[in-house]
Every structure is written in C-alpha cells, then in structure tokens.
Design a protein around this motif. Structure first.
Motif, mmCIF file in Angstrom:
data_model
loop_
_atom_site.group_PDB
_atom_site.id
_atom_site.type_symbol
_atom_site.label_atom_id
_atom_site.label_comp_id
_atom_site.label_asym_id
_atom_site.label_seq_id
_atom_site.Cartn_x
_atom_site.Cartn_y
_atom_site.Cartn_z
ATOM 1 N N PHE A 45 0.849 -1.182 0.000
ATOM 2 C CA PHE A 45 0.000 0.000 0.000
ATOM 3 C C PHE A 45 0.890 1.239 0.000
ATOM 4 O O PHE A 45 1.685 1.404 -0.902
ATOM 5 C CB PHE A 45 -1.024 -0.053 1.120
ATOM 6 C CG PHE A 45 -1.804 -1.355 1.126
ATOM 7 C CD1 PHE A 45 -2.468 -1.768 -0.014
ATOM 8 C CD2 PHE A 45 -1.826 -2.178 2.232
ATOM 9 C CE1 PHE A 45 -3.166 -2.975 -0.051
ATOM 10 C CE2 PHE A 45 -2.517 -3.377 2.206
ATOM 11 C CZ PHE A 45 -3.187 -3.769 1.065
ATOM 12 N N GLU A 60 -8.499 0.647 4.014
ATOM 13 C CA GLU A 60 -7.259 -0.137 4.128
ATOM 14 C C GLU A 60 -7.561 -1.601 4.429
ATOM 15 O O GLU A 60 -6.904 -2.494 3.906
ATOM 16 C CB GLU A 60 -6.363 0.437 5.228
ATOM 17 C CG GLU A 60 -5.737 1.748 4.882
ATOM 18 C CD GLU A 60 -5.036 2.390 6.068
ATOM 19 O OE1 GLU A 60 -5.259 1.967 7.221
ATOM 20 O OE2 GLU A 60 -4.268 3.321 5.834
ATOM 21 N N ARG A 96 -8.521 -3.314 1.243
ATOM 22 C CA ARG A 96 -7.339 -3.540 0.401
ATOM 23 C C ARG A 96 -6.492 -4.681 0.942
ATOM 24 O O ARG A 96 -5.974 -5.487 0.177
ATOM 25 C CB ARG A 96 -6.515 -2.262 0.283
ATOM 26 C CG ARG A 96 -7.198 -1.235 -0.568
ATOM 27 C CD ARG A 96 -6.394 -0.029 -0.910
ATOM 28 N NE ARG A 96 -5.236 0.216 -0.086
ATOM 29 C CZ ARG A 96 -4.520 1.319 -0.152
ATOM 30 N NH1 ARG A 96 -4.834 2.262 -0.992
ATOM 31 N NH2 ARG A 96 -3.486 1.488 0.625
#
Length: 182
Positions: A69, A135, A138
């Motif tokens: 990320f 997040e 993801r």
C-alpha cells in the motif's frame, strides 16, 4: 503469510522458546509505516522515513523489500549475511519478500502461515484497529492473492488454534535448526 495470519505472533513465540531461540536470530525489518501501539524502534522494526528507505533501495541495502500500500518494508542484506555467519536467520516477511529470499537462498526453509478462513482473518484484521475500512478492504484483497502462493512453500500451517499451530511450527523448526543445520 498474509496479514492477520498470526505470523508475527508465532515468530515471537519461536524467539521466546529457549530450546529453539538459541539456534535462531531474528532480523528486524525496516519500514516507513508509523509504529503500532507497543512497537519499539529497533526491536519490532526499524522505523525510517520514506526518503531514507528509497535511498537504501538505491544503495542495494535490502535483500528484499516491498511496497505494501503506501508503506515500504525491507530486510537488510548485511544483517542477514552477518547472522548467517553465526547461526540461522529468522525472517517474518510477506509472500513477495519470501519469494525473493528463496531466489537468493534456495535452501531456505519456508513456512506459510494462514488463517483458517477469510471470516476469521477479517476478524483478526479488524481487531487490530490499525486500519480504516478502505485499508482493511485492500488488505483482504491482497490476502486473497497471497493465498494463491501457499504451494510455493516447503510447509503450510493453518493457524486455527494458536497453541496447536505453534506446536507444529516448533516441530518443523526443531527439525531444521541446530549447530550443524543451517
């Protein structure tokens, strides 16, 4: 293993196991992310700035590194080589990092840790409280991709019960480490 699999917890248990820890030395990864609650610089990670990490990439400081990320994570090449001169290096890294390590060290013992199912993994990640919903989504998508690589490892352990998983992990490690086994 993927985030939420329990790999860091199991890694710490190995290092606390007196009969195994004497044959293992942990590597401390570098990262650009902020420390989580209770983490300490130099013990859990070496927390450095993004510009410093990028400098270290250019200087070929890392054996392996990945951008996960927005943050980088990496293992010092020199640290691993120094450890291997004395004993066995224990790395707690992601799937891509492990692939790179196996390229340079084909005899490395590789152990993939996974949660028993996606629901349990989602609960573990949510319980951390360190990711916002975007997040978290993801990370879960990344986990799905990482699980497809479990077959590349010498061993796969399902962490559905921490004590049972640790017992199996300890058996594998005990069979692989020792004064003449590196």
């Amino acid at each position: 293993g993927p985030s939420g699999s329990g790999k860091t917890t199991l890694y710490k248990k190995l290092l606390a196991d007196k009969r195994l820890a004497k044959h293992l030395t942990k590597t401390v990864s570098f990262t650009t992310r902020e420390p989580r609650s209770g983490e300490k610089h130099g013990r859990d990670y070496c927390f450095i700035s993004r510009p410093m990490f990028e400098y270290k990439i250019r200087a070929r400081h890392f054996l392996e590194y990945e951008k996960v990320f927005e943050n980088y994570y990496g293992t010092s090449r020199k640290n691993v080589k120094d450890i291997l001169r004395r004993t066995n290096a224990l790395l707690c890294i992601d799937v891509k990092g492990a692939r790179t390590v196996r390229k340079y060290f084909p005899k490395a013992v590789s152990i993939f840790i996974q949660a028993p199912n996606m629901e349990e993994l989602k609960k573990r990640l949510a319980a951390r409280g360190s990711e916002n919903p975007k997040e978290l989504f993801r990370r879960i998508e990344r986990v799905k991709e990482e699980l497809t690589h479990a077959g590349e490892y010498g061993h796969v352990l399902v962490n559905d019960n921490l004590q049972d998983c640790y017992r199996n992990l300890a058996k594998i490690v005990a069979g692989e480490v020792g004064p003449r086994r590196r």
